[in-house]
Write an enzyme that holds these catalytic residues in place. Structure first.
Site, PDB file in Angstrom:
ATOM      1  N   ARG A  78       0.839  -1.229   0.000  1.00 27.03           N
ATOM      2  CA  ARG A  78       0.000   0.000   0.000  1.00 27.03           C
ATOM      3  C   ARG A  78       0.863   1.263   0.000  1.00 27.03           C
ATOM      4  NH1 ARG A  78      -3.548   3.008   4.009  1.00 27.03           N
ATOM      5  NH2 ARG A  78      -5.481   3.506   2.931  1.00 27.03           N
ATOM      6  N   ILE A  89      -7.121   7.757  -1.012  1.00 23.49           N
ATOM      7  CA  ILE A  89      -7.034   6.301  -1.072  1.00 23.49           C
ATOM      8  C   ILE A  89      -7.917   5.845   0.086  1.00 23.49           C
ATOM      9  CG2 ILE A  89      -4.914   6.284   0.345  1.00 23.49           C
ATOM     10  CD1 ILE A  89      -3.980   3.797  -1.085  1.00 23.49           C
ATOM     11  N   SER A  90      -8.814   4.886  -0.160  1.00 25.01           N
ATOM     12  CA  SER A  90      -9.779   4.498   0.870  1.00 25.01           C
ATOM     13  C   SER A  90      -9.102   3.774   2.032  1.00 25.01           C
ATOM     14  CB  SER A  90     -10.855   3.590   0.260  1.00 25.01           C
ATOM     15  OG  SER A  90     -11.459   4.223  -0.834  1.00 25.01           O
ATOM     16  N   GLN A  91      -9.790   3.794   3.178  1.00 28.94           N
ATOM     17  CA  GLN A  91      -9.351   3.053   4.371  1.00 28.94           C
ATOM     18  C   GLN A  91      -9.251   1.566   4.010  1.00 28.94           C
ATOM     19  OE1 GLN A  91     -12.490   3.156   7.207  1.00 28.94           O
ATOM     20  NE2 GLN A  91     -11.302   2.255   8.872  1.00 28.94           N
TER      21      GLN A  91
END
Ligand code: SAM
Length: 228
Positions: free
Chosen positions: A42, A68-70
């Site tokens: 990530r 950027i999503s959780q």
């Protein structure tokens, strides 16, 4: 031992902790999702000044005023897709390319579409550099899907719309599932839609979420909702 080696083994330790504590412990039960998120670095999908936060339990800013999503949100959406083996998947809202990479680890072929040209270009280059050759990224309006590549076994939309876009429904294969946030610009509910017959769909509500808006022909108009 080199500093690079130290860094990457540190990231691997943090990634495993993320998978155990943020995902598996909170009910993510598709082993393919957990294993895919064990493999994707990530930190590589973040701007340099955000990398140290890569494995925190939160969404983070990326370029072009996007996010950027959780990790847990990405995992929940992909868990809900229940993809068949060798699936064809449409990823709407490429952003950093992180979710596309996770999907590439789980699916046969991934089609990812992003409305901000600079993000589409950067994600496409990074995914190629990381060796994901089963992902295609294009710049375009994903609210109308990717008709030329249909049908899809799964469609995941990482931006919220006032209603499920009709073109996306029609690009699902029978048995295919779409997962996306639906609601106002400020707050949405995560919805799973399963195409159970040619003209028959089953809709399930999976819980509250908050996403940036899906801006396009079958989403929100213009740029008026950008900063939610
Ligand atoms: N999946 C991404 C990731 O892993 O980094 C996160 C995506 S971010 C929450 C939502 C993205 O949707 C933004 O990059 C935004 O530009 C994009 N977006 C908004 N409307 C869109 C549309 N109509 N078509 C394609 N992308 C869109």
């Amino acid at each position: 031992m080199s500093a690079n080696h130290d860094n990457s083994s540190n990231c691997e330790t943090q990634r495993e902790a993320m998978v155990q504590l943020q995902l598996a412990a909170r009910g993510i039960d598709d082993e393919r999702v957990l294993n895919a998120m064990r493999r994707v670095p990530r930190e590589r999908f973040l701007p340099a000044n955000m990398r140290e936060f890569a494995y925190e339990d939160t969404a983070l800013p990326i370029a072009c005023d996007q996010t950027i999503s959780q990790p847990w949100v990405v995992a929940s959406m992909l868990n809900a897709l229940q993809l068949p083996a060798d699936a064809r998947v449409l990823d709407v809202g490429t952003g950093s390319g992180y979710a596309a990479a996770v999907l590439a680890e789980m699916a046969g072929r991934v089609y990812s579409i992003e409305r901000v040209p600079a993000l589409a270009a950067a994600a496409s280059e990074l995914l190629r550099e990381l060796g994901y050759d089963n992902v295609e990224v294009i710049h375009g309006d994903g609210s109308v899907g990717w008709p030329a590549a249909r049908p899809f076994d799964g469609i995941v939309v990482a931006a919220g719309a006032p209603a499920i876009p009709e073109p996306l429904k029609l690009q699902l294969s029978v048995g295919g599932r779409l997962v996306m946030p639906v609601g106002s610009a400020a707050m949405q509910g995560l919805v799973r839609l399963t195409r159970i017959g040619e003209d028959e769909f089953e809709r399930e509500e999976l819980g509250p979420v908050r996403f940036v808006p899906l801006i396009g022909e079958a989403g929100w108009p213009g740029d008026s909702h950008r900063h939610n």
